[in-house]
Design an enzyme around this catalytic site. Sequence first.
Site, PDB file in Angstrom:
ATOM      1  N   SER A  48       1.612 -10.281  -0.970  1.00 26.59           N
ATOM      2  CA  SER A  48       1.200  -8.998  -0.789  1.00 26.59           C
ATOM      3  C   SER A  48       1.370  -7.731   0.393  1.00 26.59           C
ATOM      4  CB  SER A  48       0.201  -7.772  -1.747  1.00 26.59           C
ATOM      5  OG  SER A  48      -1.044  -8.797  -0.126  1.00 26.59           O
TER       6      SER A  48
ATOM      7  N   LYS B 100       0.435  -1.105  -0.081  1.00 23.20           N
ATOM      8  CA  LYS B 100      -0.216   0.093  -0.154  1.00 23.20           C
ATOM      9  C   LYS B 100       1.014   1.376   0.092  1.00 23.20           C
ATOM     10  CE  LYS B 100      -4.318  -1.760   1.475  1.00 23.20           C
ATOM     11  NZ  LYS B 100      -4.084  -3.007   1.604  1.00 23.20           N
TER      12      LYS B 100
ATOM     13  N   GLU C  93      -9.706   6.963   3.103  1.00 24.06           N
ATOM     14  CA  GLU C  93     -10.797   6.210   4.176  1.00 24.06           C
ATOM     15  C   GLU C  93      -9.981   4.942   4.300  1.00 24.06           C
ATOM     16  OE1 GLU C  93     -10.058   5.678   0.934  1.00 24.06           O
ATOM     17  OE2 GLU C  93      -9.387   3.767   0.874  1.00 24.06           O
TER      18      GLU C  93
HETATM   19  C1  LIG Z   1      -4.895  -3.510   1.684  1.00 26.90           C
HETATM   20  C2  LIG Z   1      -4.127  -5.307   1.366  1.00 26.90           C
HETATM   21  C3  LIG Z   1      -4.492  -6.233   0.156  1.00 26.90           C
HETATM   22  C4  LIG Z   1      -6.070  -5.648  -0.678  1.00 26.90           C
HETATM   23  O1  LIG Z   1      -6.292  -4.597  -1.237  1.00 26.90           O
HETATM   24  P1  LIG Z   1      -5.497  -4.873  -3.166  1.00 26.90           P
HETATM   25  O2  LIG Z   1      -6.002  -3.080  -3.356  1.00 26.90           O
HETATM   26  O3  LIG Z   1      -6.570  -6.152  -3.302  1.00 26.90           O
HETATM   27  O4  LIG Z   1      -4.856  -5.189  -3.853  1.00 26.90           O
HETATM   28  C5  LIG Z   1      -4.468  -7.228  -0.068  1.00 26.90           C
HETATM   29  N1  LIG Z   1      -2.881  -7.657   1.129  1.00 26.90           N
HETATM   30  C6  LIG Z   1      -2.171  -6.755   1.748  1.00 26.90           C
HETATM   31  C7  LIG Z   1      -1.760  -7.522   2.367  1.00 26.90           C
HETATM   32  C8  LIG Z   1      -3.264  -5.550   2.128  1.00 26.90           C
HETATM   33  O5  LIG Z   1      -3.256  -5.053   3.035  1.00 26.90           O
END
Ligand SMILES: *Cc1c(COP(=O)(O)O)cnc(C)c1O
Length: 394
Positions: A377, A88, A110
């Site tokens: 992610s 993020k 948000e």
């Molecule tokens: C917020 C988040 C997501 C989901 O958000 P996307 O916009 O779909 O990438 C996925 N993995 C993690 C670790 C997150 O913090």
Amino acid sequence: MQQPDVRGYFGEFGGRFVPEVLIDALDRLTVEMTAAFGDPSFWREYDEVLRDFVGRPSPLYRAERYGDAARVPLLLKREDTNHTGAHKINNTVGQALLARRMGKKRLIAETGAGQHGVATATVGAKFGFPVDVYMGAVDVERQALNVYIMKVLGATVHPVTGGTQTLKDATNEAFRVWAAEVEEAFYVIGSVVGAHPYPYMVREFQKVIGVESRRECLERYGRLPTDVIACVGGGSNAMGIFAGFVDDPQVRLWGVEAAGEGVDSGKTAAALGAGRVGVLHGSRSYLLQNAHGQVQDTHSISAGLDYPGVGPEHAFLKESGRATYVPVTDAQALDAFFEFARAEGIIPAVESAHAIAFAKQLAAERGPDDLILVNLSGRGDKDIAQVRAMTGDA
Ligand SMILES: *Cc1c(COP(=O)(O)O)cnc(C)c1O
């Protein structure tokens, strides 16, 4: 790589479904964004901040023991090693730089689980912006630690009490506040959702994941991956890694949605798998809705995937057949969370565990000459208390 048309559509998805007062603000944002994107000095600074503050490039790690990794090569793009622990921050750095370039005085965001709120509070502190974060009152209770982290970073968290008091309502409130203070405030959106130009802009700020992965793959393995996998909530980490490969038609793209208790259970967050086309938060895409077209309550073990909509570019990639979207349940994700942690020594975010679970399924159909790339992610530290409570472990 697909660019949205002048009205902000990817095929029939996207656009701008917002109150009149925001049209002018979105037009100005589009003009300033386009100028910034064409200015090499803007990207130079973005690259520098990602290198020195975020810690990029993130490693490309070859798994050795998870699932079929010994037979089918499995690569992980380590977004979990970024400052603040997920992808993020790539996006909030970009939007904060754009806000500064536009002369804005403060940031609005948000947040659902709080991860985007923390990433926005972080860049607010770094660049000297006051930050106001809107968060559903239920989420404020559930995510007390992230609320406090935002406070430590100097941000103000506003609990939102309308509706189900979760992310959907927080997003509505953030839009409302932005409409009232559009001259002063920059609205930092957390995923590839919202009215044009947000889905495109956020993709461009997350594209670094795919660009690095593609280069690292070619340098170290002499070829492109055969399959690229990412979890999809709003879809920003997935669009980021897909962007590196979408123009390589031989690379298969897989988006993994949170099925919750099952796609047909009514307790799901799989917008592409179980939803229909509609309008949410300013754009036209797939979303989970009931028979009357009302937005359906969602469920997923993972707060970051627990969102009734999905970014319009994913709807476009689904319809065009360029990407395939598959469901993974809570139980499958939780199994993968433990199995991956114990096999690799990396605790994944529960969101990322959805992608990891599907990677193991896919590997069963692949061979040693294939190369599977998964976007990790984020890291799972934030999920430990919840997992511990759910499994009843001491
Ligand atoms: C917020 C988040 C997501 C989901 O958000 P996307 O916009 O779909 O990438 C996925 N993995 C993690 C670790 C997150 O913090």
